[in-house]
Design a protein around this motif. Structure first.
Motif, PDB file in Angstrom:
ATOM      1  N   GLY A 151       0.836  -1.191   0.000  1.00 10.60           N
ATOM      2  CA  GLY A 151       0.000   0.000   0.000  1.00 10.60           C
ATOM      3  C   GLY A 151       0.872   1.242   0.000  1.00 10.60           C
ATOM      4  O   GLY A 151       1.958   1.251   0.607  1.00 10.60           O
ATOM      5  N   TYR A 152       0.412   2.304  -0.683  1.00 11.70           N
ATOM      6  CA  TYR A 152       1.202   3.520  -0.830  1.00 11.70           C
ATOM      7  C   TYR A 152       0.337   4.752  -0.578  1.00 11.70           C
ATOM      8  O   TYR A 152      -0.863   4.762  -0.880  1.00 11.70           O
ATOM      9  N   ILE A 153       0.973   5.789  -0.055  1.00 14.38           N
ATOM     10  CA  ILE A 153       0.353   7.108   0.065  1.00 14.38           C
ATOM     11  C   ILE A 153       1.155   8.068  -0.794  1.00 14.38           C
ATOM     12  O   ILE A 153       2.348   8.300  -0.544  1.00 14.38           O
ATOM     13  N   ASP A 154       0.540   8.611  -1.854  1.00 12.74           N
ATOM     14  CA  ASP A 154       1.166   9.642  -2.671  1.00 12.74           C
ATOM     15  C   ASP A 154       0.981  10.986  -1.981  1.00 12.74           C
ATOM     16  O   ASP A 154      -0.119  11.321  -1.520  1.00 12.74           O
ATOM     17  N   LEU A 155       2.042  11.763  -1.901  1.00 13.65           N
ATOM     18  CA  LEU A 155       2.058  12.975  -1.077  1.00 13.65           C
ATOM     19  C   LEU A 155       1.851  14.255  -1.870  1.00 13.65           C
ATOM     20  O   LEU A 155       2.195  15.344  -1.400  1.00 13.65           O
ATOM     21  N   GLY A 156       1.258  14.157  -3.050  1.00  9.37           N
ATOM     22  CA  GLY A 156       1.047  15.345  -3.874  1.00  9.37           C
ATOM     23  C   GLY A 156       2.137  15.476  -4.923  1.00  9.37           C
ATOM     24  O   GLY A 156       3.199  14.836  -4.838  1.00  9.37           O
ATOM     25  N   THR A 157       1.885  16.311  -5.927  1.00  7.30           N
ATOM     26  CA  THR A 157       2.826  16.491  -7.029  1.00  7.30           C
ATOM     27  C   THR A 157       3.483  17.860  -6.934  1.00  7.30           C
ATOM     28  O   THR A 157       2.804  18.883  -6.815  1.00  7.30           O
ATOM     29  N   TYR A 158       4.817  17.867  -7.005  1.00  2.68           N
ATOM     30  CA  TYR A 158       5.592  19.097  -6.878  1.00  2.68           C
ATOM     31  C   TYR A 158       6.620  19.134  -8.003  1.00  2.68           C
ATOM     32  O   TYR A 158       7.465  18.243  -8.099  1.00  2.68           O
ATOM     33  N   ALA A 159       6.526  20.167  -8.853  1.00  2.00           N
ATOM     34  CA  ALA A 159       7.446  20.339  -9.978  1.00  2.00           C
ATOM     35  C   ALA A 159       7.509  19.071 -10.827  1.00  2.00           C
ATOM     36  O   ALA A 159       8.568  18.686 -11.327  1.00  2.00           O
ATOM     37  N   GLY A 160       6.366  18.387 -10.956  1.00  2.00           N
ATOM     38  CA  GLY A 160       6.285  17.201 -11.796  1.00  2.00           C
ATOM     39  C   GLY A 160       6.611  15.901 -11.097  1.00  2.00           C
ATOM     40  O   GLY A 160       6.443  14.834 -11.683  1.00  2.00           O
ATOM     41  N   PHE A 161       7.067  15.950  -9.855  1.00  2.00           N
ATOM     42  CA  PHE A 161       7.422  14.745  -9.106  1.00  2.00           C
ATOM     43  C   PHE A 161       6.376  14.473  -8.033  1.00  2.00           C
ATOM     44  O   PHE A 161       5.909  15.393  -7.361  1.00  2.00           O
ATOM     45  N   THR A 162       6.038  13.182  -7.868  1.00  2.00           N
ATOM     46  CA  THR A 162       5.071  12.767  -6.850  1.00  2.00           C
ATOM     47  C   THR A 162       5.757  11.860  -5.844  1.00  2.00           C
ATOM     48  O   THR A 162       5.961  10.671  -6.096  1.00  2.00           O
ATOM     49  N   PRO A 163       6.175  12.380  -4.681  1.00  2.00           N
ATOM     50  CA  PRO A 163       6.789  11.534  -3.663  1.00  2.00           C
ATOM     51  C   PRO A 163       5.757  10.629  -3.012  1.00  2.00           C
ATOM     52  O   PRO A 163       4.564  10.944  -2.976  1.00  2.00           O
ATOM     53  N   TYR A 164       6.222   9.498  -2.475  1.00  2.00           N
ATOM     54  CA  TYR A 164       5.298   8.553  -1.838  1.00  2.00           C
ATOM     55  C   TYR A 164       5.991   7.815  -0.699  1.00  2.00           C
ATOM     56  O   TYR A 164       7.220   7.745  -0.614  1.00  2.00           O
ATOM     57  N   LEU A 165       5.180   7.255   0.180  1.00  2.00           N
ATOM     58  CA  LEU A 165       5.617   6.343   1.229  1.00  2.00           C
ATOM     59  C   LEU A 165       4.799   5.063   1.099  1.00  2.00           C
ATOM     60  O   LEU A 165       3.629   5.114   0.694  1.00  2.00           O
ATOM     61  N   GLY A 166       5.390   3.914   1.436  1.00  2.00           N
ATOM     62  CA  GLY A 166       4.663   2.665   1.280  1.00  2.00           C
ATOM     63  C   GLY A 166       5.114   1.605   2.270  1.00  2.00           C
ATOM     64  O   GLY A 166       6.154   1.727   2.915  1.00  2.00           O
ATOM     65  N   ALA A 167       4.311   0.571   2.385  1.00  2.00           N
ATOM     66  CA  ALA A 167       4.628  -0.578   3.224  1.00  2.00           C
ATOM     67  C   ALA A 167       3.985  -1.808   2.611  1.00  2.00           C
ATOM     68  O   ALA A 167       2.969  -1.709   1.900  1.00  2.00           O
ATOM     69  N   GLY A 168       4.579  -2.961   2.874  1.00  2.00           N
ATOM     70  CA  GLY A 168       4.043  -4.198   2.314  1.00  2.00           C
ATOM     71  C   GLY A 168       4.303  -5.386   3.219  1.00  2.00           C
ATOM     72  O   GLY A 168       5.161  -5.345   4.107  1.00  2.00           O
ATOM     73  N   ALA A 169       3.567  -6.460   2.984  1.00  2.00           N
ATOM     74  CA  ALA A 169       3.747  -7.707   3.724  1.00  2.00           C
ATOM     75  C   ALA A 169       3.448  -8.865   2.788  1.00  2.00           C
ATOM     76  O   ALA A 169       2.615  -8.751   1.874  1.00  2.00           O
ATOM     77  N   GLY A 170       4.134  -9.987   3.017  1.00  2.00           N
ATOM     78  CA  GLY A 170       3.900 -11.145   2.159  1.00  2.00           C
ATOM     79  C   GLY A 170       4.773 -12.315   2.563  1.00  2.00           C
ATOM     80  O   GLY A 170       5.143 -12.463   3.730  1.00  2.00           O
ATOM     81  N   VAL A 171       5.119 -13.140   1.575  1.00  2.00           N
ATOM     82  CA  VAL A 171       5.917 -14.339   1.822  1.00  2.00           C
ATOM     83  C   VAL A 171       7.030 -14.435   0.782  1.00  2.00           C
ATOM     84  O   VAL A 171       6.902 -13.908  -0.331  1.00  2.00           O
ATOM     85  N   THR A 172       8.109 -15.122   1.175  1.00  2.00           N
ATOM     86  CA  THR A 172       9.231 -15.367   0.275  1.00  2.00           C
ATOM     87  C   THR A 172       9.556 -16.856   0.300  1.00  2.00           C
ATOM     88  O   THR A 172       9.706 -17.447   1.377  1.00  2.00           O
ATOM     89  N   TYR A 173       9.649 -17.449  -0.888  1.00  2.00           N
ATOM     90  CA  TYR A 173      10.063 -18.846  -1.009  1.00  2.00           C
ATOM     91  C   TYR A 173      11.562 -18.860  -1.273  1.00  2.00           C
ATOM     92  O   TYR A 173      12.037 -18.347  -2.300  1.00  2.00           O
ATOM     93  N   VAL A 174      12.323 -19.413  -0.330  1.00  2.00           N
ATOM     94  CA  VAL A 174      13.781 -19.451  -0.429  1.00  2.00           C
ATOM     95  C   VAL A 174      14.218 -20.888  -0.689  1.00  2.00           C
ATOM     96  O   VAL A 174      13.842 -21.805   0.051  1.00  2.00           O
ATOM     97  N   ARG A 175      15.020 -21.068  -1.710  1.00  2.00           N
ATOM     98  CA  ARG A 175      15.541 -22.394  -2.069  1.00  2.00           C
ATOM     99  C   ARG A 175      17.069 -22.341  -2.021  1.00  2.00           C
ATOM    100  O   ARG A 175      17.698 -21.582  -2.770  1.00  2.00           O
ATOM    101  N   TRP A 176      17.662 -23.147  -1.142  1.00  2.00           N
ATOM    102  CA  TRP A 176      19.112 -23.231  -1.032  1.00  2.00           C
ATOM    103  C   TRP A 176      19.650 -24.388  -1.864  1.00  2.00           C
ATOM    104  O   TRP A 176      19.104 -25.487  -1.837  1.00  2.00           O
ATOM    105  N   ASP A 177      20.737 -24.130  -2.599  1.00  2.00           N
ATOM    106  CA  ASP A 177      21.495 -25.221  -3.211  1.00  2.00           C
ATOM    107  C   ASP A 177      22.379 -25.861  -2.134  1.00  2.00           C
ATOM    108  O   ASP A 177      22.367 -25.441  -0.972  1.00  2.00           O
ATOM    109  N   ASP A 178      23.142 -26.885  -2.511  1.00  2.00           N
ATOM    110  CA  ASP A 178      24.000 -27.569  -1.543  1.00  2.00           C
ATOM    111  C   ASP A 178      24.987 -26.590  -0.898  1.00  2.00           C
ATOM    112  O   ASP A 178      25.523 -25.688  -1.567  1.00  2.00           O
ATOM    113  N   THR A 179      25.221 -26.769   0.399  1.00  2.00           N
ATOM    114  CA  THR A 179      26.210 -25.977   1.136  1.00  2.00           C
ATOM    115  C   THR A 179      27.492 -26.782   1.260  1.00  2.00           C
ATOM    116  O   THR A 179      27.482 -27.940   1.699  1.00  2.00           O
ATOM    117  N   SER A 180      28.603 -26.176   0.873  1.00  2.00           N
ATOM    118  CA  SER A 180      29.881 -26.884   0.941  1.00  2.00           C
ATOM    119  C   SER A 180      30.494 -26.774   2.332  1.00  2.00           C
ATOM    120  O   SER A 180      30.355 -25.747   3.010  1.00  2.00           O
TER     121      SER A 180
END
Length: 278
Positions: A151-180
């Motif tokens: 989700g993001y909050i756009d903070l208005g447009t200034y001189a053509g630029f629109t700054p924003y703040l955001g946050a997210g949540a989810g999952v990551t699938y991590v796969r390890w190859d062999d460890t030496s």
């Protein structure tokens, strides 16, 4: 004569008022229509694609268990763990609710390498003198797929630029190859014999982990429907399974997970394109 002029003046004055009122009515009728429907408000679906570079990535100290015929003998940790600085790429779909609020669902992919070292307080073999210990250098590759709701909050447009703040949540699938596991004798109160030891590998594992992220950046319109998005993202992925017991340990009864990583904390510089549908 004055009595004749007065009624005439009053009549002329009344005529001028009537003409002015008629002209005003015509101006109102012919005035351009003002659109108050809110069409200037940004609203609708968008697609996005992103590239990222992890200029700094931390993974804590992975740990593992040692195993002998009687069972687990000790819990060890990497005394150093150096992660490569991976690139990431991804895509997503989102919805802009108004000029200030938007959300999206994204999928990112990245991979990298871990190099580290560990030391076990026992001899590499019975032929090594008492007072030496066995150290290991480790290397392993991994790949990851990240799915996030943001989700993001756009903070208005200034001189053509629109700054924003955001946050997210989810999952990551991590796969390890062999460890030496590359063993070598380490001097202590005794002196190593100089024997070369055979490298060994532990089979990699995979797991799903919780991930959250914080974002900040700005976008600029390249065209009416294409936006360039440049920003920073911090993400933290929980730790999980890394590798299984080595074959020699499995032969004497070990099973399950031998090593676990401590997760990933990534600081990324990201650039992407958003294509709107409105």
């Amino acid at each position: 004569m004055f009595r004749r002029i007065a009624p005439l003046g009053i009549a002329v004055f009344a005529g001028l008022l009537a003409t002015g009122a008629l002209a005003s009515d015509l101006d109102i009728i012919n005035a351009p229509e003002i659109d108050v429907s809110g069409s200037a408000i940004s609203e609708g679906w968008y697609l996005r694609g992103d590239l990222g570079y992890s200029g700094w990535m931390k993974g804590g100290k992975p740990d593992y268990k040692t195993f002998a015929s009687g069972g687990v003998t000790s819990q060890e940790s990497f005394d150093s763990a150096r992660f490569s600085k991976p690139f990431s790429y991804g895509a997503g779909v989102g919805y802009q609710f108004n000029n200030f609020l938007r959300t999206d669902l994204t999928t990112d992919f990245f991979n990298g390498t871990l190099n580290g070292g560990s030391n076990v307080a026992r001899r590499c073999s019975a032929s090594e003198p008492v007072g030496t210990s066995c150290s290991y250098s480790h290397e392993a590759d991994y790949s990851a797929t990240n799915i996030m709701a943001n989700g993001y909050i756009d903070l208005g447009t200034y001189a053509g630029f629109t700054p924003y703040l955001g946050a997210g949540a989810g999952v990551t699938y991590v796969r390890w190859d062999d460890t030496s596991f590359n063993p070598y004798c380490k001097n202590g109160t005794g002196t190593c014999s100089g024997t070369d030891y055979v490298n060994d590998k532990a089979e990699g594992e995979d797991s799903w982990r919780f991930t959250y992220a914080l974002m900040a950046g700005a976008s600029v319109d390249l065209t009416n429907r294409i936006k360039l998005d440049v920003g920073y993202r911090y993400s933290d992925t929980a730790g999980g399974k890394m590798f299984k017991y080595r074959p020699a340990e499995q032969d004497i009864g070990a099973s399950g997970t031998k090593g676990r990583d401590d997760g990933f904390q990534k600081h990324e510089i990201r650039a992407g394109i958003r294509i709107t549908t409105w």
